[in-house]
Design a protein around this motif. Structure first.
Motif, mmCIF file in Angstrom:
data_model
loop_
_atom_site.group_PDB
_atom_site.id
_atom_site.type_symbol
_atom_site.label_atom_id
_atom_site.label_comp_id
_atom_site.label_asym_id
_atom_site.label_seq_id
_atom_site.Cartn_x
_atom_site.Cartn_y
_atom_site.Cartn_z
ATOM 1 N N LYS A 533 0.788 -1.200 -0.112
ATOM 2 C CA LYS A 533 0.001 0.055 -0.048
ATOM 3 C C LYS A 533 0.800 1.224 -0.083
ATOM 4 O O LYS A 533 1.794 1.263 0.682
ATOM 5 N N ASN A 534 0.548 2.391 -0.777
ATOM 6 C CA ASN A 534 1.270 3.532 -0.753
ATOM 7 C C ASN A 534 1.109 4.419 0.123
ATOM 8 O O ASN A 534 0.357 3.992 1.124
ATOM 9 N N GLU A 535 1.654 5.604 0.120
ATOM 10 C CA GLU A 535 1.692 6.570 1.205
ATOM 11 C C GLU A 535 2.564 6.099 2.537
ATOM 12 O O GLU A 535 3.435 6.241 2.562
ATOM 13 N N LYS A 536 1.665 5.762 3.358
ATOM 14 C CA LYS A 536 2.061 5.220 4.689
ATOM 15 C C LYS A 536 3.043 3.753 4.586
ATOM 16 O O LYS A 536 3.843 3.787 5.554
ATOM 17 N N CYS A 537 2.755 3.187 3.822
ATOM 18 C CA CYS A 537 3.491 1.750 3.588
ATOM 19 C C CYS A 537 3.588 0.940 5.100
ATOM 20 O O CYS A 537 4.383 0.184 5.385
ATOM 21 N N ASP A 538 2.340 1.140 5.679
ATOM 22 C CA ASP A 538 2.216 0.652 6.918
ATOM 23 C C ASP A 538 1.296 -0.828 6.996
ATOM 24 O O ASP A 538 1.193 -1.357 8.246
ATOM 25 N N ALA A 539 0.722 -1.111 6.013
ATOM 26 C CA ALA A 539 -0.015 -2.390 5.886
ATOM 27 C C ALA A 539 0.809 -3.392 5.502
ATOM 28 O O ALA A 539 2.063 -3.421 5.202
ATOM 29 N N PRO A 540 0.420 -4.619 5.820
ATOM 30 C CA PRO A 540 1.222 -5.923 5.291
ATOM 31 C C PRO A 540 1.806 -6.020 3.885
ATOM 32 O O PRO A 540 0.962 -5.532 3.071
ATOM 33 N N ASN A 541 3.034 -6.367 3.497
ATOM 34 C CA ASN A 541 3.408 -6.367 2.243
ATOM 35 C C ASN A 541 3.121 -7.769 1.936
ATOM 36 O O ASN A 541 2.882 -8.534 2.456
ATOM 37 N N VAL A 542 2.889 -7.750 0.138
ATOM 38 C CA VAL A 542 2.504 -9.177 -0.391
ATOM 39 C C VAL A 542 3.624 -9.630 -1.092
ATOM 40 O O VAL A 542 4.182 -8.878 -1.828
ATOM 41 N N TYR A 543 3.760 -10.989 -0.881
ATOM 42 C CA TYR A 543 4.975 -11.553 -1.866
ATOM 43 C C TYR A 543 4.119 -12.803 -2.438
ATOM 44 O O TYR A 543 3.380 -13.404 -1.924
ATOM 45 N N THR A 544 4.583 -13.075 -3.560
ATOM 46 C CA THR A 544 4.202 -14.334 -4.217
ATOM 47 C C THR A 544 4.986 -15.530 -3.725
ATOM 48 O O THR A 544 6.092 -15.537 -3.510
ATOM 49 N N ASP A 545 4.078 -16.568 -2.964
ATOM 50 C CA ASP A 545 4.734 -17.809 -2.531
ATOM 51 C C ASP A 545 5.536 -18.637 -3.590
ATOM 52 O O ASP A 545 4.831 -19.003 -4.586
ATOM 53 N N ILE A 546 6.949 -18.582 -3.516
ATOM 54 C CA ILE A 546 7.628 -19.343 -4.452
ATOM 55 C C ILE A 546 7.105 -21.107 -4.282
ATOM 56 O O ILE A 546 7.309 -21.591 -5.415
ATOM 57 N N SER A 547 6.828 -21.564 -3.344
ATOM 58 C CA SER A 547 6.709 -22.589 -3.035
ATOM 59 C C SER A 547 5.475 -23.327 -3.905
ATOM 60 O O SER A 547 5.449 -24.653 -4.454
ATOM 61 N N LYS A 548 4.387 -22.247 -4.243
ATOM 62 C CA LYS A 548 3.192 -22.645 -5.032
ATOM 63 C C LYS A 548 3.410 -22.855 -6.468
ATOM 64 O O LYS A 548 2.891 -23.373 -7.132
ATOM 65 N N SER A 549 4.696 -22.290 -6.720
ATOM 66 C CA SER A 549 5.223 -22.215 -8.206
ATOM 67 C C SER A 549 6.537 -23.189 -8.529
ATOM 68 O O SER A 549 7.043 -22.784 -9.458
ATOM 69 N N LEU A 550 6.804 -23.831 -7.537
ATOM 70 C CA LEU A 550 8.171 -24.623 -7.517
ATOM 71 C C LEU A 550 8.031 -25.623 -8.566
ATOM 72 O O LEU A 550 9.049 -25.690 -9.218
ATOM 73 N N ASN A 551 7.143 -26.195 -8.995
ATOM 74 C CA ASN A 551 7.136 -27.062 -10.314
ATOM 75 C C ASN A 551 7.413 -26.603 -11.506
ATOM 76 O O ASN A 551 8.262 -26.898 -12.367
ATOM 77 N N TRP A 552 6.832 -25.387 -11.691
ATOM 78 C CA TRP A 552 6.897 -24.547 -12.897
ATOM 79 C C TRP A 552 8.380 -23.972 -12.966
ATOM 80 O O TRP A 552 9.234 -24.290 -13.986
ATOM 81 N N ILE A 553 8.808 -23.418 -11.961
ATOM 82 C CA ILE A 553 10.082 -22.950 -11.822
ATOM 83 C C ILE A 553 11.066 -24.056 -12.160
ATOM 84 O O ILE A 553 12.197 -23.956 -13.099
ATOM 85 N N ASN A 554 11.228 -25.213 -11.466
ATOM 86 C CA ASN A 554 12.150 -26.260 -11.611
ATOM 87 C C ASN A 554 12.137 -26.797 -13.039
ATOM 88 O O ASN A 554 13.144 -27.096 -13.587
#
Length: 562
Positions: A533-554
């Protein structure tokens, strides 16, 4: 008995606010997201026999153009794919295989009922029921098709058929919608093999065709039925990158048998709530409503410094009257307006220790300006966020240094872009991009790969995130790092309505400068920085979970290609 009906004056005030909010949100969503066409069509099929498949429906827009397929399941309902609503359908044509012969007697206006859990094709639940404006008279030109009577699991290699109108070629200049219905036989593909090939799939799907065959569907007719032994068992949903040359990726259908409860409940309903809503409705179970409107508890934060929460609170009611669509729109506006052009940056962090985090990569534009973070996962591939504006011929990757102002460093060019096949630019689900890089390493300043996580992360686990960018809006050239804790999922969902399921939330850290960088826990990369979230940047940050895409990545890493 509690009186849930608010005073009329307050209702009018809140509804007025919600109407204005709707216009504001809708404008920004359309501006930020744009439009995307969907559909499927029949490749290497044949013309359907005249008196067969009398259940087939052509879903059409306001110009009477075919946009999707569908099929009649009762005298007043057609089943199709939920993503067909992107094409703004307004009517259905029944009773002809040749669309040039359609007349007004064959056309039915519609009311749309999406599956209430549909959020996007890659989430699954890609089903929509179309209630017809009048009952269909069943005859020798129009018939219904039965659905499974109970939940079933289709066996491998069972032969089915799929039919539709649309393109018969892909990626060719002369491709066009065909007027006559076409059909092709396809075989069921083992679910485990399908999941492995795709690197993961939504729940409740069937795979058939498009793999080790030249038969299947393509752009033009999503929503059509997968038929086995005279029963509709699936609904056409998606293929790989709209590539109908079939690059060894199975076609994917929604499994109808897994949705019989929702379908039957919707067909049985005698009265549909429509106050204050459009012709598209979400039909779910019991919901709290006042005078036919759905009650939604909302918490609005600052959007470009407009405090809408305070405005709503002035009417003295803690509960706002708001259609579910507004929640959907609100999430996307917060996500897109909250994203800075430069990516993400590190707030309250410190300078990264020298010789540490040598996996960190700076993705730079043609002018040498840092635009996104990234991280090296083997000698040939860097991971970053799919939403980063990466152009293969104009982007370079810098490795082996914490100080971007340093002359000596390793600079790589990009040989190939491998975007996650399920990346959704609207929701930022599967926000992962693999960059295949080439070029020589600087022997003194070279990157070192980081391992990827193979399992899901625990709540409250201590992790770190690093990046270049700005701290309190002061630009820095040196890598900075900050420790973060994994946030509770429920808390994160309250901050981000409609949050994708394949993400991780962590407190503070990201803001204005370096999305695409890794979330690192216990020396392994577990997430890719996606949005905040912009401005205050005080809400949780969001990351894409690598483990959910591991088969495709590998798979990409093993093939050294995509």
């Amino acid at each position: 008995m509690v009186n849930l009906k608010p005073p009329r004056r307050e209702v009018n005030c809140i509804v007025g606010i919600m109407h204005a909010l709707h216009q504001f949100l809708l404008f920004h969503v359309l501006t930020c997201l744009g439009q995307n066409a969907h559909g499927s069509v029949i490749i290497h099929g044949k013309k359907a026999p005249e008196n067969s498949m009398l259940y087939m429906a052509s879903v059409q827009n306001s110009t009477k153009k075919h946009v999707c397929g569908g099929f009649l399941i009762s005298e007043n309902f057609v089943l199709t794919a939920a993503h067909c609503d992107d094409e703004i359908p307004t009517s259905v044509v029944l009773g002809t295989h040749d669309l040039t012969k359609a007349d007004d007697s064959m056309r039915y206006s519609i009311t749309k009922f999406k599956n209430p859990f549909y959020k996007g094709v890659s989430y699954g639940n890609d089903l929509m029921l179309l209630k017809l404006s009048r009952n269909v008279g069943l005859n020798d030109r129009v018939q219904t098709i039965p659905l499974p009577k109970e939940e079933i699991n289709m066996k491998e290699n069972v032969e089915c058929s799929v039919a539709g109108w649309g393109y018969t070629k892909t990626n060719e200049l002369d491709q066009r919608i065909v007027d006559e219905l076409r059909v092709v036989d396809v075989s069921i593909i083992n679910q485990n093999i399908c999941k492995k090939i795709w690197g993961g799939l939504p729940d409740n799907v069937i795979c058939a065709g498009g793999y080790e065959t030249k038969k299947g569907f393509c752009q033009g007719d999503s929503g059509g039925p997968l038929v086995y032994d005279g029963v509709a068992v699936g609904v056409v949903s998606f293929n790989y990158n709209r590539n109908c040359s079939y690059p060894h990726f199975p076609n994917v259908y929604m499994d109808i048998s897994k949705y019989l409860g929702w379908i039957n409940d919707t067909l049985k309903k005698k009265k549909y709530l429509s106050k204050g809503s459009s012709s598209t409705q979400d039909v779910a179970g019991s919901q709290d409503k006042v005078d036919g409107y759905q009650l939604v508890q909302i918490k609005l934060c600052c959007i470009k410094r407009i405090d809408l929460t305070a405005l709503i609170q002035q009417v003295g009611r803690p509960v706002a009257i708001m259609h579910g669509l507004y929640k959907f729109l609100l999430f996307h506006v917060l996500a897109f307006l909250g994203r800075n052009e430069l990516g993400s940056a590190i707030i309250d962090g410190k300078k990264a220790p020298e010789k540490s985090m040598l996996y960190m990569a700076s993705v730079q534009n043609e002018n040498g300006q840092h635009v996104c973070g990234g991280f090296l996962v083997n000698n040939n591939f860097v991971v970053t966020a799919a939403h980063c504006d990466v152009k293969m011929e104009k982007t370079k990757v810098v490795l082996g240094t914490h100080d971007l102002r340093q002359v000596e460093k390793t600079v790589k060019y990009i040989e190939k872009l491998c975007k996650h096949p399920f990346y959704n630019s609207k929701t930022q689900e599967n926000d992962i991009l693999l960059l295949k890089v080439g070029g020589k390493d600087n022997w003194k300043y070279k990157g070192q790969p980081i391992q990827l996580s193979t399992s899901e992360i625990n709540i409250n686990e201590k992790c770190s995130v690093a990046g270049w960018g700005c701290t309190e809006c002061n630009t820095v050239g040196e890598l900075r790092v900050v420790n973060v804790s994994i946030s509770n999922w429920d808390v994160c969902k309250r901050e981000w309505p409609g949050l994708p399921t394949s993400v991780i939330c962590a407190d503070k850290g990201l803001c204005k400068g370096d999305l695409g960088g890794p979330l690192v826990c216990d020396g392994t990369a577990v997430g890719v920085a996606s949005f905040y979230k912009n401005e205050k940047c005080d809400a949780p940050n969001v990351y894409t979970d690598i483990s959910k895409s591991l088969n495709w990545i590998n798979k990409v890493l093993k093939q050294n290609n995509c």
